[in-house]
Design a protein around this motif. Structure first.
Motif, PDB file in Angstrom:
ATOM      1  N   MET A  99       0.892  -1.141   0.000  1.00 33.17           N
ATOM      2  CA  MET A  99       0.000   0.000   0.000  1.00 33.17           C
ATOM      3  C   MET A  99       0.942   1.204   0.000  1.00 33.17           C
ATOM      4  O   MET A  99       1.915   1.228   0.753  1.00 33.17           O
ATOM      5  N   VAL A 100       0.675   2.162  -0.859  1.00 34.61           N
ATOM      6  CA  VAL A 100       1.546   3.320  -0.954  1.00 34.61           C
ATOM      7  C   VAL A 100       0.758   4.568  -0.582  1.00 34.61           C
ATOM      8  O   VAL A 100      -0.275   4.853  -1.187  1.00 34.61           O
ATOM      9  N   CYS A 101       1.224   5.289   0.411  1.00 27.59           N
ATOM     10  CA  CYS A 101       0.536   6.524   0.778  1.00 27.59           C
ATOM     11  C   CYS A 101       0.958   7.612  -0.195  1.00 27.59           C
ATOM     12  O   CYS A 101       2.137   7.936  -0.311  1.00 27.59           O
ATOM     13  N   THR A 102      -0.013   8.175  -0.875  1.00 27.52           N
ATOM     14  CA  THR A 102       0.309   9.188  -1.889  1.00 27.52           C
ATOM     15  C   THR A 102       0.628  10.532  -1.252  1.00 27.52           C
ATOM     16  O   THR A 102       1.052  11.459  -1.929  1.00 27.52           O
ATOM     17  N   LYS A 134       1.893  -8.246  -8.919  1.00 27.59           N
ATOM     18  CA  LYS A 134       2.171  -7.010  -8.239  1.00 27.59           C
ATOM     19  C   LYS A 134       0.831  -6.393  -7.863  1.00 27.59           C
ATOM     20  O   LYS A 134      -0.023  -6.207  -8.730  1.00 27.59           O
ATOM     21  N   VAL A 135       0.614  -6.149  -6.611  1.00 27.64           N
ATOM     22  CA  VAL A 135      -0.617  -5.467  -6.206  1.00 27.64           C
ATOM     23  C   VAL A 135      -0.196  -4.211  -5.480  1.00 27.64           C
ATOM     24  O   VAL A 135       0.560  -4.281  -4.510  1.00 27.64           O
ATOM     25  N   GLU A 136      -0.613  -3.076  -5.978  1.00 26.22           N
ATOM     26  CA  GLU A 136      -0.264  -1.820  -5.330  1.00 26.22           C
ATOM     27  C   GLU A 136      -1.537  -1.047  -5.085  1.00 26.22           C
ATOM     28  O   GLU A 136      -2.294  -0.771  -6.016  1.00 26.22           O
ATOM     29  N   ILE A 137      -1.762  -0.709  -3.830  1.00 26.41           N
ATOM     30  CA  ILE A 137      -2.946   0.062  -3.506  1.00 26.41           C
ATOM     31  C   ILE A 137      -2.480   1.457  -3.094  1.00 26.41           C
ATOM     32  O   ILE A 137      -1.644   1.597  -2.205  1.00 26.41           O
ATOM     33  N   TYR A 138      -2.977   2.457  -3.773  1.00 28.04           N
ATOM     34  CA  TYR A 138      -2.569   3.826  -3.478  1.00 28.04           C
ATOM     35  C   TYR A 138      -3.675   4.526  -2.708  1.00 28.04           C
ATOM     36  O   TYR A 138      -4.850   4.314  -2.974  1.00 28.04           O
ATOM     37  N   GLY A 139      -3.292   5.343  -1.764  1.00 27.46           N
ATOM     38  CA  GLY A 139      -4.311   6.049  -0.998  1.00 27.46           C
ATOM     39  C   GLY A 139      -3.670   6.788   0.159  1.00 27.46           C
ATOM     40  O   GLY A 139      -2.522   7.195   0.067  1.00 27.46           O
ATOM     41  N   TRP A 140      -4.409   6.931   1.237  1.00 27.05           N
ATOM     42  CA  TRP A 140      -3.889   7.645   2.390  1.00 27.05           C
ATOM     43  C   TRP A 140      -3.682   6.707   3.560  1.00 27.05           C
ATOM     44  O   TRP A 140      -4.580   5.929   3.905  1.00 27.05           O
ATOM     45  N   CYS A 141      -2.558   6.824   4.206  1.00 22.92           N
ATOM     46  CA  CYS A 141      -2.317   6.004   5.385  1.00 22.92           C
ATOM     47  C   CYS A 141      -3.093   6.614   6.543  1.00 22.92           C
ATOM     48  O   CYS A 141      -3.643   7.703   6.412  1.00 22.92           O
ATOM     49  N   GLU A 142      -3.125   5.917   7.632  1.00 20.86           N
ATOM     50  CA  GLU A 142      -3.947   6.341   8.766  1.00 20.86           C
ATOM     51  C   GLU A 142      -3.637   7.788   9.181  1.00 20.86           C
ATOM     52  O   GLU A 142      -4.533   8.601   9.354  1.00 20.86           O
ATOM     53  N   GLU A 145      -4.657  10.385   6.510  1.00 17.24           N
ATOM     54  CA  GLU A 145      -6.114  10.434   6.453  1.00 17.24           C
ATOM     55  C   GLU A 145      -6.631  11.330   7.587  1.00 17.24           C
ATOM     56  O   GLU A 145      -7.483  12.198   7.381  1.00 17.24           O
TER      57      GLU A 145
ATOM     58  N   ARG B 129      -6.860   4.133   3.662  1.00 17.61           N
ATOM     59  CA  ARG B 129      -7.960   4.630   2.856  1.00 17.61           C
ATOM     60  C   ARG B 129      -7.560   4.582   1.377  1.00 17.61           C
ATOM     61  O   ARG B 129      -6.791   5.426   0.914  1.00 17.61           O
ATOM     62  N   LYS B 134      -3.740  -0.976  -8.346  1.00 20.52           N
ATOM     63  CA  LYS B 134      -3.135  -1.487  -9.541  1.00 20.52           C
ATOM     64  C   LYS B 134      -2.849  -2.956  -9.295  1.00 20.52           C
ATOM     65  O   LYS B 134      -2.191  -3.303  -8.330  1.00 20.52           O
TER      66      LYS B 134
END
Lengths: 164, 164
Positions: A99-102, A134-142, A145, B129, B134
């Motif tokens: 998971m990547v925090c943008t 490869k699974v990458e989820i982009y979003g905001w970390c706790e 957020e 969040r 991807k």
DNA sequence: GTGGTTGCAAATGATTTGCAGTCCC
DNA sequence: GGGACTGCAAATCATTTGCAACCAC
């Protein structure tokens, strides 16, 4: 880490033989250096560490070898919002995704067997033979957020109450 | 495709306003050009198509705008084994992921609601969040798998039976 | 031996950037 | 009006490559 050098060298050697390539001194040095890394890294890191250790391995050799290590399954490319390609060691069968925090760039690793199973299932249905994924989820970390929520609240009360 | 220009422009305009950026003529032209593409493409494609259309939009503007379109959710980066970054339009809520054949480069798109659900679940557990994700599965497509199998068979019989 | 490898440094090629002039809100 | 935006061309910078010397098998 890549586990003990023995198994990694064995695996790499096997791969090289399959491809009619040679297990040279340089390739061995690069593999060993990488076996000592357990974080994400990029090509230049390997060059520097080898230099620091007094090993004479050229930048070109490192760039030429990393793709071979990926192909042999000992390394994989890590998600990198940045330009230089990032790699990470593949630890035996211990696979994980990211998971990547943008906002802050934090990388969270996770592993979910159900996800693996499901992907296998999807591939089977498509007649596709998976080798790696490869699974990458982009979003905001706790934290981000929470910060973002706070900011939004502030903006709202500012808008409602009194104009600036 | 990005659906009708109206909604895409609306969305982009909203995003730009949020960021205190301006919806300029150049950005509008780039967005429109992209709305006409439904395949994967890269920055240079956009430059060329705009040129061909007689629009005066510089390469720099295209490079500066594509990331904004990604951020606004109208575009996303597609998996690219090649160097130049590839993009693809995001069609409304129609999300899909990719299988990439490492032999022939074929790209297979797929969509699986169960996979989406599971990812959401995983994020929830991690307090993360998600904004977008991807999934790329690398391996052999049906044709390459078959070809590979044939080759392996050939090699075996060669090894067993009679020398070369 | 002899083909794959290496090192070097020059080449590549996508993307970025500085800056002066221009445009949107 | 003023801060954003644009165009241009020069700058970056990771990665690749040509070629002669070199090494593993």
């Amino acid at each position: 880490m890549l586990g003990d050098d023995k198994s990694a060298e064995g695996r790499f050697g096997e791969y090289l033989k399959e491809q009619d390539l040679k297990f040279t001194q340089d390739r061995r040095l690069i593999l060993r250096e990488i076996s000592r890394m357990d974080e994400h890294f990029h090509a230049e890191d390997v060059v520097e560490r080898l230099r620091g250790r007094g090993a004479h391995v050229s930048r070109a050799s490192v760039y030429r070898t990393l793709p071979l290590l990926v192909e042999s399954g000992l390394l994989r490319e890590a998600p990198s919002p940045e330009k230089p390609s990032h790699y990470e060691p593949v630890v035996g069968s211990e696979h994980h995704d990211h998971m990547v925090c943008t906002e802050c760039g934090k990388l969270i690793e996770f592993h979910d067997p159900e996800l693996e199973r499901l992907e296998g299932e999807i591939c089977r249905r498509a007649g596709f033979r998976p080798r790696f994924h490869k699974v990458e989820i982009y979003g905001w970390c706790e934290e981000c957020e929470a910060r973002e929520a706070g900011r939004m609240e502030a903006r709202e009360s500012e808008g409602n109450g009194h104009g600036k």
